[in-house]
Design an enzyme around this catalytic site. Sequence first.
Site, PDB file in Angstrom:
ATOM      1  N   HIS A 104       0.845  -1.189   0.000  1.00  0.00           N
ATOM      2  CA  HIS A 104       0.000   0.000   0.000  1.00  0.00           C
ATOM      3  C   HIS A 104       0.880   1.238   0.000  1.00  0.00           C
ATOM      4  CE1 HIS A 104       0.825  -0.868   4.222  1.00  0.00           C
ATOM      5  NE2 HIS A 104       0.497   0.361   4.532  1.00  0.00           N
ATOM      6  N   HIS A 140       1.456   3.823   1.974  1.00  0.00           N
ATOM      7  CA  HIS A 140       2.088   4.459   3.128  1.00  0.00           C
ATOM      8  C   HIS A 140       3.602   4.527   2.940  1.00  0.00           C
ATOM      9  CE1 HIS A 140      -1.479   3.598   6.075  1.00  0.00           C
ATOM     10  NE2 HIS A 140      -1.736   4.532   5.183  1.00  0.00           N
ATOM     11  N   ASP A 189       6.202   4.272   4.813  1.00  0.00           N
ATOM     12  CA  ASP A 189       7.089   3.285   5.424  1.00  0.00           C
ATOM     13  C   ASP A 189       7.075   1.948   4.687  1.00  0.00           C
ATOM     14  OD1 ASP A 189       4.398   3.329   6.502  1.00  0.00           O
ATOM     15  OD2 ASP A 189       5.013   1.786   7.909  1.00  0.00           O
ATOM     16  N   HIS A 190       6.259   1.848   3.631  1.00  0.00           N
ATOM     17  CA  HIS A 190       6.214   0.627   2.825  1.00  0.00           C
ATOM     18  C   HIS A 190       6.748   0.825   1.406  1.00  0.00           C
ATOM     19  CE1 HIS A 190       3.750  -1.994   5.530  1.00  0.00           C
ATOM     20  NE2 HIS A 190       3.484  -0.812   6.043  1.00  0.00           N
TER      21      HIS A 190
END
Length: 203
Positions: free
Chosen positions: A111, A113, A115-116
């Site tokens: 997804h 976000h 941090d991904h």
Amino acid sequence: EAAAAQGDFLAGLAAATASAQLNDGVLPWSKESSLSRVPVSFDPRTTELIFLGTGASIPGKYRNVSAIMLRFGDMSLLMDGGEGTLGQMYRQFGLDTDDVLCGLNLVSISHIHADHQSGIISILLEREAAAQRLGRKVPPMVVIGPTSWLTFFKYLGAAMQIPEISFFGTNSVMRRGLPGHVLHATGLPVETLRTHPVNHSVP
């Protein structure tokens, strides 16, 4: 002039987003540059699951943000890649990092976000540089992810000269799976690959 430039940017952003949605988030696959790769045979003795990051949205001293690598001998795929993932790869693989980058042919972004996915661009750039250092030719990286990431990539890619990718939208891969000839070209010993919806709510 600033207002006009902002208007042009927003109009282009909207057009790119609409294009990605109409095409189900799939960019054309270049057969000429990619179908020569032969899949490796699966060998459990050389298969590794490497946790490059298991932290949350803020990296800690001992845990970087999300990034999991699945290696099949010399070939690998990456599931998510938050900021700092490239640094984690250098810590994990040391002088072999260039080889590992050249064998990384598929990235899946769960997804949008940060941090991904915010470390993916660095990996794409360094993979291209690694191929040049080793005198190798690597196929375009196969990226599976939300179509909103593709919009981000198009604008950042134009500014930073990021290498070509072959993008497939998460929803498309969830419904139909990654096309067989594309999966074959990555060299991964995987017969089918699909995404699956999960609940990512915050309590």
